[in-house]
Design an enzyme around this catalytic site. Structure first.
Site, short mmCIF file in Angstrom:
data_model
loop_
_atom_site.label_atom_id
_atom_site.label_comp_id
_atom_site.label_asym_id
_atom_site.label_seq_id
_atom_site.Cartn_x
_atom_site.Cartn_y
_atom_site.Cartn_z
N GLU A 1 0.83 -1.21 0.00
CA GLU A 1 0.00 0.00 0.00
C GLU A 1 0.86 1.26 0.00
O GLU A 1 0.56 2.22 -0.71
CB GLU A 1 -0.94 0.02 1.21
CG GLU A 1 -2.17 -0.85 1.05
CD GLU A 1 -3.02 -0.44 -0.14
OE1 GLU A 1 -3.27 0.78 -0.31
OE2 GLU A 1 -3.44 -1.31 -0.92
N CYS B 1 -24.73 4.96 -12.43
CA CYS B 1 -23.68 5.99 -12.34
C CYS B 1 -24.23 7.34 -12.80
O CYS B 1 -24.64 7.50 -13.94
CB CYS B 1 -22.48 5.58 -13.19
SG CYS B 1 -21.17 6.80 -13.16
N CYS C 1 -12.68 2.47 -14.37
CA CYS C 1 -13.05 3.87 -14.17
C CYS C 1 -11.77 4.72 -14.16
O CYS C 1 -11.47 5.41 -13.20
CB CYS C 1 -13.81 4.01 -12.85
SG CYS C 1 -14.75 5.54 -12.70
N CYS D 1 -18.34 -1.71 -16.76
CA CYS D 1 -18.38 -1.36 -15.33
C CYS D 1 -19.59 -2.01 -14.66
O CYS D 1 -20.71 -1.93 -15.17
CB CYS D 1 -18.45 0.15 -15.17
SG CYS D 1 -18.58 0.66 -13.44
N CYS E 1 -16.86 2.42 -19.45
CA CYS E 1 -18.11 2.28 -18.71
C CYS E 1 -18.88 1.02 -19.09
O CYS E 1 -19.61 0.46 -18.27
CB CYS E 1 -18.97 3.51 -18.93
SG CYS E 1 -18.17 5.02 -18.39
#
Length: 345
Positions: free
Chosen positions: A37, A208, A192, A202, A199
DNA sequence: AAGGCGGGGCT
DNA sequence: AGCCCAGCCTT
């Protein structure tokens, strides 16, 4: 059958398309998730893979990281940038080693206190490595949420950020948080995307809001441009027949060496200036104000066209010129001055 | 050439 | 609280 929730759609997508083979996803531990991370905060996955593998090989445990020479840690970090993070990484390893007997704390509060670990990284550690219900809000997730909810405002703004955190937490499911978190990051990174989002593949495309209004790439709103400091000046165009009085700027600073109009602090200084120059003012006409933007400030120019008769015994100065508008001399003009001169021919 | 990235540090 | 910074990368 009821409508699938946001999280259910995201989790279903994860089954099919989520990333499951990244090095830090194998035999998951808080240590691996944490190190990855921190690296991923500043670098994209493809680059991190190599750094991560080298790092884990050299320093496979919290203990080894805590006890390593700082130079070794920085060496492993070389090329990643943000080197204070490498130092924080080691500091945190030492804290965990000494104050937590080598085990990662498992609460948000304790994790956030560790140097280099903020709310999002803490959420990632909790959800990905401990499957605890915790939200993350990294750049990827921010982008997904800003678009899905058509969030107005700049996400860096505190109010907007609070709203996003609230949404992120509300959407986080109680089961399979680890998969959900990974999926949200993956959707942000691979579907995204900042430009050219895909899209059609997605999982949450139907609801959305940004997509609904065909304004996907309007979100997230960009950082507002800082308002530039504003300055004002009065520029008299002393005109005699077809010539205007210019003067040459010093060779340093703004418009270095260029020819410009006199710059006065206010309208009241015009008369005084004319007198000094031995100019007899015949007629004065205000011209339209002109805004000129520099990289570091904005200049509003208040120009006045003033017909004058010069003194008979006018003194010639090297820094001063009567600029002929019909047969212009070849010299450098400040951009807004050039513009003004075209208006008075 | 500009802007994004997550957290820290300064005002 | 709000602003700026780090260092590399993408657009």
């Amino acid at each position: 059958m009821t409508e699938k929730s946001f999280a259910q759609k995201v989790l279903a997508w994860y089954e099919q398309h989520g990333r499951k083979h990244l090095p830090w996803q194998q035999d998951i531990t808080p240590y691996k998730v944490w190190v990855s991370e921190i690296m991923l905060q500043q670098t994209q996955v493809s680059t991190v893979i190599n750094y991560f593998s080298r790092f884990m090989e050299a320093l496979p445990t919290i203990k080894s990281l805590a006890e390593a020479p700082q130079d070794e840690v920085l060496h492993l970090w070389t090329g990643l940038g943000y080197y204070t993070r490498a130092r924080n990484l080691q500091k945190t390893a030492q804290i965990i080693q000494h104050e937590y007997q080598g085990n990662f704390p498992n609460t948000l509060e304790a994790l956030i206190k560790l140097p280099g670990v903020g709310r999002s990284t803490a959420g990632a550690i909790l959800s990905l490595s401990m499957n605890q219900r915790a939200a993350i809000l990294d750049g990827n997730v921010k982008r997904v949420l800003c678009r899905y909810f058509a969030i107005e405002g700049y996400p860096g703004d505190a109010k907007v950020s609070n709203k996003l955190w609230q949404l992120a937490e509300d959407l986080t499911p109680y089961e399979r948080v680890n998969h959900y978190t990974q999926a949200m990051m993956d959707i942000g990174a691979t579907v995204c995307t900042r430009s050219k989002p895909v899209c059609l593949i997605c999982p949450v495309q139907t609801d959305c809001q940004a997509r609904k209004y065909a304004s996907i790439t309007d979100y997230p709103h960009p950082k507002p441009k800082k308002e530039l400091p504003k300055k004002q000046t009065v520029m008299p165009l002393f005109k005699c027949q077809n010539s205007v009085l210019l003067y040459q700027r010093p060779n340093i600073g703004l418009w270095a060496g260029l020819w410009s109009l006199p710059e006065l602090g206010s309208y009241d200084e015009i008369e005084k200036y004319a007198q000094q120059q031995g100019l007899q003012m015949i007629k004065l006409k205000p011209l339209e104000k002109l805004i000129h933007t520099f990289s570091h400030f904005q200049l509003t120019i208040e120009p006045y066209l003033i017909e004058v008769i010069p003194a008979i015994n006018e003194i010639a100065e090297s820094k001063k010129i009567w600029y002929n508008l019909i047969e212009p001399q070849r010299l450098g003009l400040a951009a807004p001055v050039k513009k003004l001169l075209t208006k008075v021919i």
